[in-house]
Design an enzyme around this catalytic site. Structure first.
Site, PDB file in Angstrom:
ATOM      1  N   ARG A 223      30.840  37.792  44.501  1.00 19.76           N
ATOM      2  CA  ARG A 223      30.900  36.817  45.584  1.00 19.76           C
ATOM      3  C   ARG A 223      29.506  36.638  46.184  1.00 19.76           C
ATOM      4  NH1 ARG A 223      34.957  35.367  43.614  1.00 19.76           N
ATOM      5  NH2 ARG A 223      37.058  35.357  44.489  1.00 19.76           N
ATOM      6  N   HIS A 271      29.927  28.974  39.698  1.00 19.17           N
ATOM      7  CA  HIS A 271      31.153  29.787  39.800  1.00 19.17           C
ATOM      8  C   HIS A 271      32.052  29.597  38.568  1.00 19.17           C
ATOM      9  CE1 HIS A 271      33.950  31.927  42.841  1.00 19.17           C
ATOM     10  NE2 HIS A 271      34.333  32.210  41.589  1.00 19.17           N
TER      11      HIS A 271
HETATM   12  P1  NAP Z   1      39.320  45.339  41.376  1.00 18.04           P
HETATM   13  O1  NAP Z   1      40.114  45.675  40.167  1.00 18.04           O
HETATM   14  O2  NAP Z   1      39.967  45.436  42.709  1.00 18.04           O
HETATM   15  O3  NAP Z   1      38.016  46.271  41.339  1.00 18.04           O
HETATM   16  C1  NAP Z   1      37.171  46.417  42.428  1.00 18.04           C
HETATM   17  C2  NAP Z   1      36.233  47.580  42.181  1.00 18.04           C
HETATM   18  O4  NAP Z   1      35.290  47.625  43.244  1.00 18.04           O
HETATM   19  C3  NAP Z   1      36.963  48.924  42.158  1.00 18.04           C
HETATM   20  O5  NAP Z   1      36.385  49.788  41.215  1.00 18.04           O
HETATM   21  C4  NAP Z   1      36.715  49.446  43.575  1.00 18.04           C
HETATM   22  O6  NAP Z   1      36.692  50.849  43.698  1.00 18.04           O
HETATM   23  C5  NAP Z   1      35.313  48.937  43.821  1.00 18.04           C
HETATM   24  N1  NAP Z   1      35.035  48.890  45.264  1.00 18.04           N
HETATM   25  C6  NAP Z   1      35.702  48.210  46.221  1.00 18.04           C
HETATM   26  N2  NAP Z   1      35.147  48.445  47.430  1.00 18.04           N
HETATM   27  C7  NAP Z   1      34.126  49.290  47.219  1.00 18.04           C
HETATM   28  C8  NAP Z   1      33.174  49.897  48.076  1.00 18.04           C
HETATM   29  N3  NAP Z   1      33.175  49.693  49.400  1.00 18.04           N
HETATM   30  N4  NAP Z   1      32.264  50.715  47.513  1.00 18.04           N
HETATM   31  C9  NAP Z   1      32.264  50.955  46.183  1.00 18.04           C
HETATM   32  N5  NAP Z   1      33.136  50.409  45.307  1.00 18.04           N
HETATM   33  C10 NAP Z   1      34.049  49.581  45.829  1.00 18.04           C
HETATM   34  O7  NAP Z   1      38.736  43.857  41.258  1.00 18.04           O
HETATM   35  P2  NAP Z   1      38.465  43.013  39.934  1.00 18.04           P
HETATM   36  O8  NAP Z   1      39.727  42.433  39.420  1.00 18.04           O
HETATM   37  O9  NAP Z   1      37.653  43.844  39.020  1.00 18.04           O
HETATM   38  O10 NAP Z   1      37.603  41.803  40.536  1.00 18.04           O
HETATM   39  C11 NAP Z   1      36.350  42.023  41.118  1.00 18.04           C
HETATM   40  C12 NAP Z   1      35.827  40.764  41.793  1.00 18.04           C
HETATM   41  O11 NAP Z   1      35.322  39.849  40.825  1.00 18.04           O
HETATM   42  C13 NAP Z   1      36.846  39.924  42.544  1.00 18.04           C
HETATM   43  O12 NAP Z   1      37.146  40.476  43.801  1.00 18.04           O
HETATM   44  C14 NAP Z   1      36.168  38.584  42.640  1.00 18.04           C
HETATM   45  O13 NAP Z   1      35.421  38.524  43.848  1.00 18.04           O
HETATM   46  C15 NAP Z   1      35.195  38.581  41.465  1.00 18.04           C
HETATM   47  N6  NAP Z   1      35.500  37.515  40.480  1.00 18.04           N
HETATM   48  C16 NAP Z   1      34.564  36.555  40.232  1.00 18.04           C
HETATM   49  C17 NAP Z   1      34.800  35.591  39.271  1.00 18.04           C
HETATM   50  C18 NAP Z   1      33.779  34.544  38.920  1.00 18.04           C
HETATM   51  O14 NAP Z   1      34.099  33.616  38.181  1.00 18.04           O
HETATM   52  N7  NAP Z   1      32.568  34.642  39.378  1.00 18.04           N
HETATM   53  C19 NAP Z   1      36.014  35.603  38.566  1.00 18.04           C
HETATM   54  C20 NAP Z   1      36.940  36.584  38.840  1.00 18.04           C
HETATM   55  C21 NAP Z   1      36.675  37.549  39.815  1.00 18.04           C
HETATM   56  P3  NAP Z   1      38.010  51.734  43.452  1.00 18.04           P
HETATM   57  O15 NAP Z   1      38.254  51.643  41.970  1.00 18.04           O
HETATM   58  O16 NAP Z   1      37.618  53.062  43.880  1.00 18.04           O
HETATM   59  O17 NAP Z   1      39.096  51.085  44.269  1.00 18.04           O
HETATM   60  C1  GLV Z   2      37.308  33.937  40.859  1.00 20.99           C
HETATM   61  O1  GLV Z   2      36.306  33.931  41.494  1.00 20.99           O
HETATM   62  C2  GLV Z   2      38.369  34.894  41.036  1.00 20.99           C
HETATM   63  O2  GLV Z   2      38.343  35.643  42.006  1.00 20.99           O
HETATM   64  O3  GLV Z   2      39.277  34.926  40.173  1.00 20.99           O
END
Ligand code: NAP
Ligand code: GLV
Length: 308
Positions: A223, A271
């Site tokens: 983000r 994005h």
């Molecule tokens: P997720 O499964 O919830 O993983 C989040 C990770 O971040 C977990 O390992 C979590 O730790 C860690 N985390 C959270 N807060 C933290 C902190 N304060 N300090 C250290 N580590 C922390 O999320 P995801 O599905 O992988 O998605 C991640 C992000 O990608 C989304 O939230 C979104 O913003 C972004 N995204 C972007 C796009 C794009 O097109 N650019 C597309 C999809 C998603 P724990 O494992 O210990 O809980």
């Molecule tokens: C895209 O940014 C998503 O969070 O899936």
């Protein structure tokens, strides 16, 4: 009972078709159509405006069209107690891993520096770094970051990972939350996969950049609000950060006068690191609707207090 779809970026038709085929008795409305608001049990949304959910008094679940739910949770009027369900992979992991791998290759093979040379018609081979000496630091080892870390490790890069709670991933040296400085000190390219929460907003700032080796690069596909833009521009100008591949921004679309557009060491993409495709994600949404209809606990419920 019915479902209302809200998105300014996702076409509703494939979702309507898939959901109708699986759940023919669930009316599917596309905002601004809602049918009787009192009959709406589910919303399927991407970036709904603040206060929008308040019009549905009998809502049972809010289903996100993305993995990140920061825009939903940012609504101060979000109905309390209604579960917010996010996508778990649903086709996004592979796209994110591809984008991250592209960024790693770009900076490892010094394409950011060759791009500058080309502007000046300069022919100057730069010293290569062995793949095994170019460490990739992955912030956030959840569904998407964990998969990208495995993918990049399989390409032969040393991969370091950092997350809130300890992780074990084969081929990835995992650092705990309180070990951020050691993680950063060894990172040649930092790839951000954190969710946007109170704890992570503005994390990528001057203090953090100073803890990276000089010339380290940044790939931000999480983000925009993780980054303090002025600090990143200053770090790029000073050479502390060698280059940045940025997919996400504080305000999207990125304003036409933002310095990132013209910065010679920045690549901007709109994005698109991972785009939700109904063909890959609808099955997960339908499975969750079916669980909810059967009274079973849904998958992907976020912890509203933690913010992800
Ligand atoms: P997720 O499964 O919830 O993983 C989040 C990770 O971040 C977990 O390992 C979590 O730790 C860690 N985390 C959270 N807060 C933290 C902190 N304060 N300090 C250290 N580590 C922390 O999320 P995801 O599905 O992988 O998605 C991640 C992000 O990608 C989304 O939230 C979104 O913003 C972004 N995204 C972007 C796009 C794009 O097109 N650019 C597309 C999809 C998603 P724990 O494992 O210990 O809980
Ligand atoms: C895209 O940014 C998503 O969070 O899936």
């Amino acid at each position: 009972m019915s479902l209302v779809f809200y998105s300014n970026t996702d076409a509703p038709e494939p979702w309507r078709e898939a959901i109708r085929a699986a759940l023919p008795s669930l009316p599917f409305h596309v905002w601004p159509q809602t049918g009787d608001p009192a009959a709406v049990r589910y919303t399927l949304v991407w970036k709904p405006p603040a206060g929008w959910h308040g019009r549905f008094p009998h809502l049972q679940a809010i289903l996100s069209l993305g993995a990140g739910v920061d825009a939903i949770l940012a609504d101060p009027q979000l109905p309390p107690g209604v579960p917010v369900l996010r996508l778990l992979d649903a086709g996004l992991s592979r796209q994110m891993a591809e984008y991250a791998a592209y960024g790693v290759l770009h900076f490892h093979r010094r394409m950011h520096e060759y791009a500058l040379q080309q502007r000046e018609r300069r022919w100057e081979p730069l010293a290569p770094t062995a793949t095994g000496d170019f460490a990739v630091g992955v912030m956030g080892l959840g569904v998407l970051g964990g998969e990208a870390a495995r993918h990049i490790a399989a390409m032969g890069y040393p991969v370091l990972g950092w997350s809130r709670t300890p992780k074990r991933i084969p081929g990835v040296k995992c650092y705990d939350a309180d070990d951020l400085d050691r993680f950063l000190a060894h990172t040649a390219v930092l790839v951000n996969f954190l969710p946007l929460t109170q704890a992570t907003t503005g994390m990528l700032d001057a203090r953090l950049f100073a803890k990276l080796p000089q010339g380290a690069c940044l790939v931000n596909l999480a983000r925009g609000a993780h980054v303090v833009d002025a600090d990143l521009v200053a770090a790029l100008d000073s050479g502390q950060i060698g280059g940045a591949l940025l997919d996400v921004f504080h305000d999207e679309p990125l304003s036409r006068d933002h310095p990132y557009w013209r910065h010679p060491r920045v690549i901007v993409t709109p994005h698109v690191a991972a785009v939700t495709l109904a063909s890959e994600a609808a099955a997960q949404v339908i499975a969750n609707l079916q669980r909810l209809e059967r009274g079973e606990p849904p998958l992907g419920a976020v912890d509203r207090a933690a913010g992800y």
